[in-house]
Enzyme design. Structure first.
Site, mmCIF file in Angstrom:
data_model
loop_
_atom_site.group_PDB
_atom_site.id
_atom_site.type_symbol
_atom_site.label_atom_id
_atom_site.label_comp_id
_atom_site.label_asym_id
_atom_site.label_seq_id
_atom_site.Cartn_x
_atom_site.Cartn_y
_atom_site.Cartn_z
ATOM 1 N N TYR A 97 0.804 -1.229 0.000
ATOM 2 C CA TYR A 97 0.000 0.000 0.000
ATOM 3 C C TYR A 97 0.838 1.282 0.000
ATOM 4 O O TYR A 97 0.289 2.376 -0.050
ATOM 5 C CB TYR A 97 -1.010 0.000 1.152
ATOM 6 C CG TYR A 97 -0.445 -0.289 2.531
ATOM 7 C CD1 TYR A 97 0.374 0.623 3.191
ATOM 8 C CD2 TYR A 97 -0.775 -1.472 3.193
ATOM 9 C CE1 TYR A 97 0.866 0.366 4.459
ATOM 10 C CE2 TYR A 97 -0.297 -1.748 4.457
ATOM 11 C CZ TYR A 97 0.531 -0.832 5.090
ATOM 12 O OH TYR A 97 1.015 -1.089 6.347
ATOM 13 N N LYS A 129 4.833 4.696 5.070
ATOM 14 C CA LYS A 129 5.515 3.858 4.070
ATOM 15 C C LYS A 129 5.650 4.612 2.746
ATOM 16 O O LYS A 129 6.646 4.468 2.036
ATOM 17 C CB LYS A 129 4.753 2.546 3.856
ATOM 18 C CG LYS A 129 4.668 1.644 5.096
ATOM 19 C CD LYS A 129 5.935 0.878 5.348
ATOM 20 C CE LYS A 129 5.745 -0.211 6.416
ATOM 21 N NZ LYS A 129 7.024 -0.845 6.802
HETATM 22 P P1 NAP Z 1 7.079 -7.489 13.754
HETATM 23 O O1 NAP Z 1 7.611 -8.858 14.053
HETATM 24 O O2 NAP Z 1 6.133 -6.882 14.716
HETATM 25 O O3 NAP Z 1 8.305 -6.532 13.496
HETATM 26 C C1 NAP Z 1 8.388 -5.200 13.886
HETATM 27 C C2 NAP Z 1 9.758 -4.991 14.526
HETATM 28 O O4 NAP Z 1 9.979 -3.600 14.730
HETATM 29 C C3 NAP Z 1 9.888 -5.674 15.878
HETATM 30 O O5 NAP Z 1 11.061 -6.481 15.876
HETATM 31 C C4 NAP Z 1 10.060 -4.516 16.876
HETATM 32 O O6 NAP Z 1 10.984 -4.895 17.902
HETATM 33 C C5 NAP Z 1 10.629 -3.422 15.974
HETATM 34 N N1 NAP Z 1 10.326 -2.076 16.459
HETATM 35 C C6 NAP Z 1 9.107 -1.532 16.731
HETATM 36 N N2 NAP Z 1 9.247 -0.269 17.181
HETATM 37 C C7 NAP Z 1 10.578 -0.008 17.166
HETATM 38 C C8 NAP Z 1 11.368 1.127 17.528
HETATM 39 N N3 NAP Z 1 10.794 2.263 17.973
HETATM 40 N N4 NAP Z 1 12.727 1.038 17.422
HETATM 41 C C9 NAP Z 1 13.317 -0.096 16.972
HETATM 42 N N5 NAP Z 1 12.614 -1.195 16.615
HETATM 43 C C10 NAP Z 1 11.273 -1.154 16.719
HETATM 44 O O7 NAP Z 1 6.311 -7.504 12.340
HETATM 45 P P2 NAP Z 1 6.720 -8.059 10.880
HETATM 46 O O8 NAP Z 1 5.464 -8.580 10.293
HETATM 47 O O9 NAP Z 1 7.930 -8.925 10.943
HETATM 48 O O10 NAP Z 1 7.079 -6.709 10.099
HETATM 49 C C11 NAP Z 1 8.381 -6.414 9.632
HETATM 50 C C12 NAP Z 1 8.313 -5.374 8.526
HETATM 51 O O11 NAP Z 1 7.616 -5.904 7.398
HETATM 52 C C13 NAP Z 1 7.593 -4.083 8.899
HETATM 53 O O12 NAP Z 1 8.240 -2.998 8.294
HETATM 54 C C14 NAP Z 1 6.208 -4.268 8.279
HETATM 55 O O13 NAP Z 1 5.580 -3.050 8.003
HETATM 56 C C15 NAP Z 1 6.599 -4.999 7.004
HETATM 57 N N6 NAP Z 1 5.518 -5.746 6.381
HETATM 58 C C16 NAP Z 1 5.094 -6.911 6.935
HETATM 59 C C17 NAP Z 1 4.086 -7.637 6.301
HETATM 60 C C18 NAP Z 1 3.625 -8.969 6.827
HETATM 61 O O14 NAP Z 1 2.722 -9.567 6.195
HETATM 62 N N7 NAP Z 1 4.167 -9.471 7.923
HETATM 63 C C19 NAP Z 1 3.495 -7.141 5.127
HETATM 64 C C20 NAP Z 1 3.948 -5.924 4.614
HETATM 65 C C21 NAP Z 1 4.963 -5.250 5.237
HETATM 66 P P3 NAP Z 1 10.946 -4.272 19.418
HETATM 67 O O15 NAP Z 1 9.555 -4.494 19.920
HETATM 68 O O16 NAP Z 1 11.998 -5.068 20.140
HETATM 69 O O17 NAP Z 1 11.314 -2.826 19.281
#
Ligand code: NAP
Length: 263
Positions: free
Chosen positions: A147, A162
């Site tokens: 998106y 994003k």
């Molecule tokens: P996730 O496991 O919740 O990953 C988010 C990470 O960001 C966590 O490791 C968290 O660690 C870290 N984080 C959050 N706030 C932070 C801060 N202020 N400083 C430093 N680190 C921070 O979710 P995910 O699904 O793997 O997502 C990873 C990426 O992929 C994201 O950019 C998401 O938008 C993108 N994405 C995911 C999907 C999907 O289907 N999963 C689809 C499209 C895009 P802490 O809590 O330790 O800080």
């Protein structure tokens, strides 16, 4: 997918590298020879991922960092240079998101997502510039979402953040190519993780309905995304700069106007 350890002698910072997709990138990059620095707020997320990498014979450093805070981000880069002497790759993967229609979204909710996703990506990118410039080498890869170049009803805060990172990707790809720093992005569709599912798939049956819209009939596998990210950060992709690659099983194009399936 890759025969050689394409990241031998490379050092990569992966923000949000302790959980979900970031963890998958860290494991894959380590398998491909990189020394990895995992950075997010919680050491409880980072240490187990680092232990797993070391258990497989890789090198990993946990660098607790809040990407919203420039001083902490600079410290993350300093620790990387102290430990490994260089910084070749930065993956801006850390994010926060939650489902909330804009009419109910607080000022604070908007600000906090913009702060993590957009300001956080800029902070890390800006801090990586000096060492990458000195080396005359750098690869920066931003994790978007499909998106980023469209719309996302229910998560306007994440969509706007994003989209900002996408604009940053294209702009810095031009500004920093002279330093042999390439800036690219990937826009993933559905790659289920604990974080994404718990924050976004809240309505009953939402995951099943989302799955039905994906033309290839399944969600993405973490290793498929990790391989794409690795490719874009590797020398095989040297002529790719300022690009965002979508990986979503075709769902971005599935906006049916007609009920065609049973005709
Ligand atoms: P996730 O496991 O919740 O990953 C988010 C990470 O960001 C966590 O490791 C968290 O660690 C870290 N984080 C959050 N706030 C932070 C801060 N202020 N400083 C430093 N680190 C921070 O979710 P995910 O699904 O793997 O997502 C990873 C990426 O992929 C994201 O950019 C998401 O938008 C993108 N994405 C995911 C999907 C999907 O289907 N999963 C689809 C499209 C895009 P802490 O809590 O330790 O800080």
């Amino acid at each position: 997918m890759f025969k050689d350890p394409i990241f031998r002698d490379r050092v990569a910072i992966i923000t949000g590298g302790g959980t979900g997709l970031g963890r998958a990138f860290a494991l894959r990059f380590s398998e491909l020879g990189a020394r990895v620095v995992l950075a997010s707020r919680s050491a409880d997320h980072l240490e187990p991922a680092c232990a797993e990498i070391r258990g497989r014979g890789g090198e990993a450093l946990a660098a607790p960092t809040d990407v919203r805070v420039p001083e902490q981000v600079e410290n993350m880069v300093r620790r990387t240079l102290d430990q490994y002497g260089r910084l070749d790759i930065l993956i801006n993967n850390a994010a926060g998101n939650f489902l909330c229609p804009a009419e109910k979204l607080s000022y604070n909710g908007w600000r906090s997502v913009i702060d993590i996703v957009l300001n956080g990506a800029f902070n890390c990118t800006r801090a990586a510039l000096e060492p990458m410039k000195k080396q005359n080498y750098g690869r920066i890869l931003n994790i978007l979402a499909t998106y980023a170049s469209g719309a996302s009803p229910g998560t306007v805060h994440s969509c706007a953040a994003k989209a900002g990172v996408l604009a940053m990707t294209r702009t810095l790809a031009v500004e920093w190519a002279r330093y042999n720093i390439h800036v690219n992005a990937v826009a993933p569709g559905s790659f289920p993780t604990e974080g994404a599912s718990s924050r976004l798939m809240l309505a009953p049956g939402a995951a099943e309905r989302a799955l039905r819209r994906i033309p290839v009939g399944r969600v993405g596998r973490h290793e498929e995304l990790a391989n794409l990210v690795a490719y874009l950060c590797s020398d095989y992709a040297d002529y790719i700069n300022g690009e965002s690659v979508t990986i979503d099983g075709g769902v971005s194009w599935n906006h049916p106007s007609f009920e065609w399936e049973n005709v």
